[in-house]
Structures are given as structure tokens and as C-alpha cells.
Design a protein around this motif. Structure first.
Motif, short mmCIF file in Angstrom:
data_model
loop_
_atom_site.label_atom_id
_atom_site.label_comp_id
_atom_site.label_asym_id
_atom_site.label_seq_id
_atom_site.Cartn_x
_atom_site.Cartn_y
_atom_site.Cartn_z
N PHE A 25 -3.78 -48.26 -7.28
CA PHE A 25 -4.37 -47.82 -8.55
C PHE A 25 -4.43 -48.96 -9.56
O PHE A 25 -5.42 -49.07 -10.31
CB PHE A 25 -3.63 -46.60 -9.11
N GLU A 26 -3.43 -49.82 -9.59
CA GLU A 26 -3.47 -50.99 -10.47
C GLU A 26 -4.63 -51.91 -10.09
O GLU A 26 -5.34 -52.43 -10.96
CB GLU A 26 -2.15 -51.76 -10.42
N ASN A 27 -4.83 -52.12 -8.79
CA ASN A 27 -5.93 -52.96 -8.32
C ASN A 27 -7.29 -52.36 -8.69
O ASN A 27 -8.21 -53.09 -9.09
CB ASN A 27 -5.85 -53.18 -6.81
N ILE A 28 -7.42 -51.05 -8.56
CA ILE A 28 -8.66 -50.38 -8.96
C ILE A 28 -8.93 -50.63 -10.43
O ILE A 28 -10.05 -50.98 -10.82
CB ILE A 28 -8.60 -48.86 -8.66
N ASP A 29 -7.90 -50.46 -11.27
CA ASP A 29 -8.07 -50.68 -12.70
C ASP A 29 -8.47 -52.12 -13.00
O ASP A 29 -9.34 -52.35 -13.85
CB ASP A 29 -6.78 -50.33 -13.46
N SER A 30 -7.87 -53.07 -12.31
CA SER A 30 -8.21 -54.48 -12.52
C SER A 30 -9.67 -54.74 -12.15
O SER A 30 -10.39 -55.42 -12.88
CB SER A 30 -7.32 -55.39 -11.68
N GLN A 31 -10.10 -54.20 -11.03
CA GLN A 31 -11.49 -54.38 -10.59
C GLN A 31 -12.46 -53.73 -11.58
O GLN A 31 -13.51 -54.30 -11.89
CB GLN A 31 -11.69 -53.81 -9.19
N GLN A 32 -12.10 -52.55 -12.07
CA GLN A 32 -12.96 -51.86 -13.04
C GLN A 32 -13.06 -52.66 -14.34
O GLN A 32 -14.12 -52.72 -14.96
CB GLN A 32 -12.43 -50.46 -13.33
N GLU A 33 -11.96 -53.28 -14.75
CA GLU A 33 -11.96 -54.09 -15.97
C GLU A 33 -12.85 -55.32 -15.80
O GLU A 33 -13.63 -55.67 -16.69
CB GLU A 33 -10.53 -54.51 -16.32
N ILE A 34 -12.78 -55.96 -14.63
CA ILE A 34 -13.63 -57.12 -14.35
C ILE A 34 -15.10 -56.71 -14.38
O ILE A 34 -15.94 -57.38 -14.99
CB ILE A 34 -13.25 -57.76 -12.99
N ILE A 66 -14.03 -41.22 -12.19
CA ILE A 66 -12.89 -41.01 -11.30
C ILE A 66 -13.36 -40.40 -9.98
O ILE A 66 -12.91 -40.80 -8.90
CB ILE A 66 -11.81 -40.13 -11.98
N THR A 67 -14.29 -39.46 -10.06
CA THR A 67 -14.85 -38.86 -8.85
C THR A 67 -15.46 -39.93 -7.96
O THR A 67 -15.24 -39.93 -6.74
CB THR A 67 -15.90 -37.78 -9.22
N THR A 68 -16.22 -40.84 -8.54
CA THR A 68 -16.83 -41.93 -7.78
C THR A 68 -15.77 -42.77 -7.09
O THR A 68 -15.89 -43.12 -5.91
CB THR A 68 -17.71 -42.80 -8.70
N LEU A 69 -14.72 -43.11 -7.82
CA LEU A 69 -13.64 -43.92 -7.23
C LEU A 69 -12.95 -43.17 -6.09
O LEU A 69 -12.66 -43.76 -5.04
CB LEU A 69 -12.61 -44.29 -8.29
N LEU A 70 -12.70 -41.89 -6.29
CA LEU A 70 -11.97 -41.11 -5.28
C LEU A 70 -12.80 -40.85 -4.02
O LEU A 70 -12.25 -40.50 -2.98
CB LEU A 70 -11.51 -39.78 -5.87
N THR A 71 -14.10 -41.01 -4.12
CA THR A 71 -14.94 -40.80 -2.94
C THR A 71 -15.28 -42.13 -2.24
O THR A 71 -15.99 -42.12 -1.23
CB THR A 71 -16.25 -40.06 -3.30
N ASP A 72 -14.76 -43.22 -2.74
CA ASP A 72 -14.97 -44.52 -2.11
C ASP A 72 -14.14 -44.58 -0.82
O ASP A 72 -12.91 -44.46 -0.85
CB ASP A 72 -14.55 -45.63 -3.08
N SER A 114 -12.59 -27.85 -5.77
CA SER A 114 -12.42 -29.20 -6.29
C SER A 114 -12.40 -30.27 -5.20
O SER A 114 -12.08 -31.42 -5.48
CB SER A 114 -11.14 -29.28 -7.13
N SER A 115 -12.75 -29.90 -3.98
CA SER A 115 -12.80 -30.92 -2.93
C SER A 115 -14.01 -31.81 -3.17
O SER A 115 -15.05 -31.36 -3.65
CB SER A 115 -12.87 -30.29 -1.54
N LEU A 116 -13.84 -33.09 -2.86
CA LEU A 116 -14.92 -34.06 -3.05
C LEU A 116 -15.54 -34.47 -1.72
O LEU A 116 -16.50 -35.23 -1.70
CB LEU A 116 -14.38 -35.31 -3.76
N GLY A 117 -14.98 -33.99 -0.62
CA GLY A 117 -15.40 -34.43 0.70
C GLY A 117 -14.49 -35.53 1.19
O GLY A 117 -13.66 -36.07 0.44
#
Length: 172
Positions: free
Chosen positions: A151-160, A125-131, A62-65
Motif C-alpha cells: 500500500f505504501e508503494n501504491i501511494d508513492s506511485q500515485q504521488e509520482i 480505489i476501485t481502479t487500484l483494487l482491480t489492478d 460490493s465485489s469488484l471481480g
């Protein structure tokens, strides 16, 4: 996409955790998840959570790098997914494909009866975690409140981004 802050709660975040192995990581995640069940079978629940993660890990690492892992498992019961985030003090050998030690772990356990509802979310989620920018912020966080804020900031950016996409589609 389900918001990260809908899957994860602040109580399921651990910062600066010292851990020795992947097995120990899964045990800790099992303990955190089991504490959220409202029954007397805490040890059994811990074991079930551990086995869900361990059995899934046998199918593929399950490692993403970049020092990040995203272990997933199917819970036999429940009505909502449960996420756990661990920021390790030092990386552990995780048998990652890039041979890098893992120090950021976002685990997600989803009840079997609702797994299909989250298939698209797993890729996002995979895409976000590899950023790399997000990983850098998560590694620099000094406490679980800072991690929660990320994580709250990520959610806000995704909503925008989602709202902007909807507006573009309406214009076309």
C-alpha cells in the motif's frame, strides 16, 4: 486522491485470515473498526459498523471481480474514514457477479458528514483494487508488514503520477 495509507493503518490489516462467510467478514470488520472508538460501547459500535456494511451491501454487491471486494458503509459519527484490509487464506462465496470466491477485501467506512469529500476517491480505489498486478502482490504477501509495504508503494506511485500530471499541465 486520499492516500491508502491515510485511510488504512497497519493495525487494520489481517493476513491469512480464515473466514466462512460474507456475514462473518462484516462482523470481523465491525470488530476491528469498533476497537478504534474511544468509548465504552464496543459491542454497540461493532453492531453499528456491521449494520453499515450489511445495509449498504443490500443495495448492491460490493465485489469488484477477480476475487476482490470493496464493501463500504456510512458511519453515523466520526471525523475520518476508517479502512480495513483482509487477505483471506481461502476465498469465500460472496455472490460475486463473476461467480469467483472473494479472498481480498478492502472495506471503507466513512462518517456520513464527510462522505461527499471521498466520492472521487472511491472510483480511484476501485481502479487500484482491480489492478491484477496489485492483486497478485496482495495475495502473495506473507504478513501484514508486506501488505502495508504494498500500500505504501501504491501511494508513492500515485504521488509520482500526480506530480507528473501537474508538471504536464504547467507546460501546457
Amino acid at each position: 486522491m486520499a492516500k491508502l495509507t491515510e485511510l488504512l493503518i497497519p493495525d487494520n490489516i489481517r493476513q491469512g485470515l480464515v473466514c466462512s462467510s460474507k456475514k462473518r467478514v462484516f462482523e470481523i470488520i465491525g470488530k476491528i473498526v469498533a476497537s478504534q472508538f474511544n468509548d465504552e460501547n464496543n459491542q454497540e459500535n461493532e453492531h453499528t459498523c456491521f449494520e453499515c456494511l450489511y445495509e449498504r451491501e443490500k443495495l448492491g454487491n460490493s465485489s469488484l471481480g477477480n476475487g476482490v471486494a470493496f464493501p463500504k458503509g456510512r458511519l453515523p459519527d466520526g471525523d475520518k474514514p476508517i479502512a480495513v484490509f483482509l487477505q483471506l487464506k481461502t476465498g469465500i462465496d460472496y455472490n460475486a457477479l463473476d461467480h469467483r470466491d472473494i479472498d481480498l477485501i478492502f472495506a471503507l467506512l466513512i462518517p456520513t458528514n464527510i462522505c461527499s469529500q471521498y466520492s472521487e476517491d472511491l472510483a480511484k480505489i476501485t481502479t487500484l483494487l482491480t489492478d491484477k498486478s496489485i492483486c497478485k502482490q496482495l495475495r502473495a504477501a506473507q504478513n501484514k508488514e508486506e501488505i502495508w509495504q504494498i500500500f505504501e508503494n501504491i501511494d508513492s506511485q500515485q504521488e509520482i503520477l500526480s506530480n507528473n500530471q501537474e508538471n504536464i499541465e504547467e507546460l501546457n
